[in-house]
Design a protein around this motif. Sequence first.
Motif, PDB file in Angstrom:
ATOM      1  N   LEU B 228       0.789  -1.233   0.000  1.00 53.04           N
ATOM      2  CA  LEU B 228       0.000   0.000   0.000  1.00 53.04           C
ATOM      3  C   LEU B 228       0.823   1.287   0.000  1.00 53.04           C
ATOM      4  CD1 LEU B 228      -2.968   0.999   0.089  1.00 53.04           C
ATOM      5  CD2 LEU B 228      -2.707   1.245   2.549  1.00 53.04           C
ATOM      6  N   GLY B 229       1.895   1.349   0.761  1.00 49.25           N
ATOM      7  CA  GLY B 229       2.626   2.599   0.936  1.00 49.25           C
ATOM      8  C   GLY B 229       2.362   3.145   2.317  1.00 49.25           C
ATOM      9  N   ASN B 230       3.329   3.896   2.828  1.00 46.90           N
ATOM     10  CA  ASN B 230       3.233   4.374   4.200  1.00 46.90           C
ATOM     11  C   ASN B 230       4.003   5.683   4.262  1.00 46.90           C
ATOM     12  OD1 ASN B 230       3.270   4.731   6.958  1.00 46.90           O
ATOM     13  ND2 ASN B 230       3.514   2.544   7.381  1.00 46.90           N
ATOM     14  N   LEU B 231       3.339   6.744   4.714  1.00 50.60           N
ATOM     15  CA  LEU B 231       4.005   8.042   4.681  1.00 50.60           C
ATOM     16  C   LEU B 231       4.889   8.266   5.912  1.00 50.60           C
ATOM     17  CD1 LEU B 231       1.261  10.313   3.115  1.00 50.60           C
ATOM     18  CD2 LEU B 231       3.374   9.504   2.078  1.00 50.60           C
ATOM     19  N   THR B 232       4.865   7.334   6.843  1.00 56.66           N
ATOM     20  CA  THR B 232       5.743   7.477   8.005  1.00 56.66           C
ATOM     21  C   THR B 232       6.809   6.390   7.990  1.00 56.66           C
ATOM     22  OG1 THR B 232       4.271   6.093   9.296  1.00 56.66           O
ATOM     23  CG2 THR B 232       3.926   8.458   9.440  1.00 56.66           C
ATOM     24  N   TRP B 233       7.758   6.508   8.878  1.00 58.99           N
ATOM     25  CA  TRP B 233       8.839   5.541   8.952  1.00 58.99           C
ATOM     26  C   TRP B 233       8.305   4.220   9.496  1.00 58.99           C
ATOM     27  CZ3 TRP B 233      13.593   4.493   7.423  1.00 58.99           C
ATOM     28  CH2 TRP B 233      14.310   3.497   8.090  1.00 58.99           C
ATOM     29  N   SER B 234       8.490   3.135   8.742  1.00 57.76           N
ATOM     30  CA  SER B 234       8.068   1.837   9.253  1.00 57.76           C
ATOM     31  C   SER B 234       8.870   0.744   8.565  1.00 57.76           C
ATOM     32  CB  SER B 234       6.582   1.615   9.001  1.00 57.76           C
ATOM     33  OG  SER B 234       6.265   0.258   9.247  1.00 57.76           O
ATOM     34  N   VAL B 235       9.491  -0.113   9.351  1.00 54.46           N
ATOM     35  CA  VAL B 235      10.173  -1.262   8.771  1.00 54.46           C
ATOM     36  C   VAL B 235       9.509  -2.544   9.284  1.00 54.46           C
ATOM     37  CG1 VAL B 235      12.405  -0.205   8.313  1.00 54.46           C
ATOM     38  CG2 VAL B 235      11.919  -1.093  10.592  1.00 54.46           C
ATOM     39  N   ASP B 236       8.305  -2.397   9.834  1.00 47.88           N
ATOM     40  CA  ASP B 236       7.564  -3.548  10.341  1.00 47.88           C
ATOM     41  C   ASP B 236       6.905  -4.277   9.170  1.00 47.88           C
ATOM     42  OD1 ASP B 236       5.949  -5.341  11.558  1.00 47.88           O
ATOM     43  OD2 ASP B 236       5.074  -3.932  13.002  1.00 47.88           O
ATOM     44  N   LEU B 237       7.303  -5.549   8.988  1.00 48.12           N
ATOM     45  CA  LEU B 237       6.813  -6.293   7.824  1.00 48.12           C
ATOM     46  C   LEU B 237       5.327  -6.605   7.904  1.00 48.12           C
ATOM     47  CD1 LEU B 237       9.627  -8.844   6.946  1.00 48.12           C
ATOM     48  CD2 LEU B 237       8.738  -7.010   5.517  1.00 48.12           C
ATOM     49  N   THR B 238       4.738  -6.500   9.116  1.00 46.59           N
ATOM     50  CA  THR B 238       3.320  -6.829   9.247  1.00 46.59           C
ATOM     51  C   THR B 238       2.438  -5.606   9.027  1.00 46.59           C
ATOM     52  OG1 THR B 238       3.364  -6.383  11.612  1.00 46.59           O
ATOM     53  CG2 THR B 238       3.820  -8.643  10.924  1.00 46.59           C
ATOM     54  N   LYS B 239       3.075  -4.439   8.818  1.00 49.29           N
ATOM     55  CA  LYS B 239       2.279  -3.218   8.596  1.00 49.29           C
ATOM     56  C   LYS B 239       2.504  -2.710   7.181  1.00 49.29           C
ATOM     57  CE  LYS B 239       1.407  -1.904  13.188  1.00 49.29           C
ATOM     58  NZ  LYS B 239       2.543  -2.348  14.038  1.00 49.29           N
ATOM     59  N   ALA B 240       1.643  -1.802   6.760  1.00 49.97           N
ATOM     60  CA  ALA B 240       1.814  -1.178   5.449  1.00 49.97           C
ATOM     61  C   ALA B 240       3.214  -0.590   5.353  1.00 49.97           C
ATOM     62  CB  ALA B 240       0.774  -0.086   5.249  1.00 49.97           C
ATOM     63  N   MET B 241       3.855  -0.782   4.199  1.00 46.27           N
ATOM     64  CA  MET B 241       5.240  -0.345   4.068  1.00 46.27           C
ATOM     65  C   MET B 241       5.386   0.550   2.845  1.00 46.27           C
ATOM     66  SD  MET B 241       8.653  -2.679   3.819  1.00 46.27           S
ATOM     67  CE  MET B 241       8.818  -3.181   5.521  1.00 46.27           C
ATOM     68  N   SER B 242       6.193   1.570   2.991  1.00 48.72           N
ATOM     69  CA  SER B 242       6.412   2.485   1.881  1.00 48.72           C
ATOM     70  C   SER B 242       7.309   1.834   0.831  1.00 48.72           C
ATOM     71  CB  SER B 242       7.071   3.749   2.426  1.00 48.72           C
ATOM     72  OG  SER B 242       7.184   4.705   1.412  1.00 48.72           O
ATOM     73  N   SER B 243       7.216   2.307  -0.387  1.00 46.12           N
ATOM     74  CA  SER B 243       8.144   1.874  -1.422  1.00 46.12           C
ATOM     75  C   SER B 243       8.322   3.021  -2.399  1.00 46.12           C
ATOM     76  CB  SER B 243       7.623   0.635  -2.142  1.00 46.12           C
ATOM     77  OG  SER B 243       6.443   0.965  -2.816  1.00 46.12           O
ATOM     78  N   LEU B 244       9.454   3.026  -3.065  1.00 49.66           N
ATOM     79  CA  LEU B 244       9.767   4.139  -3.961  1.00 49.66           C
ATOM     80  C   LEU B 244       8.728   4.286  -5.086  1.00 49.66           C
ATOM     81  CD1 LEU B 244      11.833   6.285  -3.785  1.00 49.66           C
ATOM     82  CD2 LEU B 244      13.490   4.803  -4.893  1.00 49.66           C
ATOM     83  N   PRO B 245       8.398   3.203  -5.815  1.00 46.40           N
ATOM     84  CA  PRO B 245       7.454   3.390  -6.929  1.00 46.40           C
ATOM     85  C   PRO B 245       6.089   3.888  -6.474  1.00 46.40           C
ATOM     86  CG  PRO B 245       8.551   1.273  -7.106  1.00 46.40           C
ATOM     87  CD  PRO B 245       8.920   1.833  -5.774  1.00 46.40           C
ATOM     88  N   VAL B 246       5.564   3.336  -5.366  1.00 48.42           N
ATOM     89  CA  VAL B 246       4.236   3.758  -4.921  1.00 48.42           C
ATOM     90  C   VAL B 246       4.276   5.212  -4.452  1.00 48.42           C
ATOM     91  CG1 VAL B 246       2.417   3.355  -3.227  1.00 48.42           C
ATOM     92  CG2 VAL B 246       3.512   1.417  -4.343  1.00 48.42           C
TER      93      VAL B 246
END
Lengths: 323, 289
Positions: B228-246
């Motif tokens: 999905l993407g995440n606008l805050t800092w998160s490296v938790d694999l069980t939560k929504a995670m940001s990525s460059l393309p998204v």
Amino acid sequence: MSSTATSAPAPLAAAARRSGSTGDRIFAGLCRGAGIFVLILLGAIIVELFIGGLPAFRAFGLGFVWGSNWDPVAEEFGAIVPIYGTIVTSVMALTLAVPVAFGIAYFLTEIAPTPLRRPVGTAIELLAAVPSIIYGMWGFFVIVPVMAQYVQPVIIDSLGEVPLIGVLFAGPPFGTGIFTAALILAIMIIPFIAATMRDVFQTVPPVFKESAYGLGCTRWEVMWNIVIPYTRRSVVGGIMLGLGRALGETLAVTFVIGNANRLSASIFAPGNTIASLVALEFGEAEADSLKLSALLALGFILFVLSFIVLAISRLLLRPRAGQ
Amino acid sequence: MNAAPRKDMAQGLKLANKRKRTDRILLWLALAATAIGLAFLLSIIATLLWRGLEAMSLHVFTDVTRPPGSGGGLLNAIVGSLIQVAIGTAVGTPIGLLVGTYLSEYAGKSKLGGAVRFVSDILLSAPSILIGLFIYQLLVLPFGGFSGFAGSMALAVIVIPIVVRTTEDMLTLIPTALREAAVALGAPKWKMVLLVCYPAVRPGLITGVLLAVARIAGETAPLLFTSLGNLTWSVDLTKAMSSLPVTIYAYAGSPYPDWIALGWTGALLITLGVLTINIFARIVLRQRS
């Protein structure tokens, strides 16, 4: 001496052979299991998409495919607009891309001096590696303004009033729309088709071409009379591969298609493809809603479409490649 | 007596000229097509450099994404992309390697082998958005939310067929003599594959993995529905995670100039990364021959 030398290692060798055969069985089993896993994976994709789309198929029946209404508020969903958009943009993209891709492949195999072939070929392959979202952004910020300011107004003014074909170019020059999406798709699939065609053209045995040149054929005559007939099947396969790419392309289209769920004859009108509609509306679809199911059903339809195209492409490309 | 051959000659000359003209026209058309193709590549790279360098600064790599107007960078997106690409590659590569080995070493002309090859080729070109929807159905809906793990798995599904194709292609290139030498020394088949075949085609296998990494690094559609993407800092694999393309997708479609500029910077980063990996993969492969 000799008896001990032969008798002692015998059980060892047998043990080694046995452990080898156990290892073999494990390794072969792993490999075969991974192969079966891939089959299951594809099956699971089909089944999951179908199950997800089932409520929509149940609610609208076959009418889901033909329905032209996409109205999330009234919970009415018909797929014909995005299906039409998908097919029209892809076919237009192919029409634009194939001649250019063929020209590039002709250049790379027959015309270019040898030192140029590799760098130019690599450049074309790099073009194929650029992520599709980059094409989308580039299209949106570079191509769309050009279309809106120069290309579309000129075409609309000159052809828009012509009877019969005028409707194809009717409407205001938004810059976005079906035609722009087809153009971006074409630019995206040119390198794929060109690279496949080049590889295919290179499979022609040199002696065929040399004989033709020996008879005094020009380069084009060799291409048209020797290379193309020899590779026709694989060339069509390569084109189908490009079509498969175009059908399912998401991001490049999403940026420039204009996001409208109306049927329109004009190629400058905004529209939607299956992939762009799913990408654009997915965020607003709640879990277990009919809308989500409709989007998954669209995904299932897209899967069937691209499966058919890709399967044909494979069948055409395979036999020659194996020779 | 003399007139007929001369007429023939004139006709022949006319025909020769016509053939030459056709050849020349097609030559120029082919040149034009190539020029068009190269022009697109140049235009894309020029646009990326021109728009992307605008917002480029050290900030991009040290600060996370922030609301429009308050600066911010792309750190969480870059790290999120690295994590998901790494896991996707780590999961997809061994499976792809085994499948490729099965097709080349064990399948022969069997029906199962043919089916696996066909299905793998279909997966290779299947629309990536469908893989996103599939993982959404499989790993997001039942487990109550978007997650970096789901994103990684979507990318892994894309990696598998790429590695299958290169592995099979590479293994079939190995000369029979090399295999026979290993078997003649008494090596069981699995040792022959692991200790003789793999090392012999190592550059090719590495190329396959690199190409897979380059491909998934730029994938957007499958991540939209999974991590999905995440606008805050998160490296938790069980939560929504940001990525460059998204993030690029969200930023480029936004109405805020600073977000759009940052989107271009991200686009530049990702394209440079993908093209560098591609060129590197080619060099690795070429060193062998």
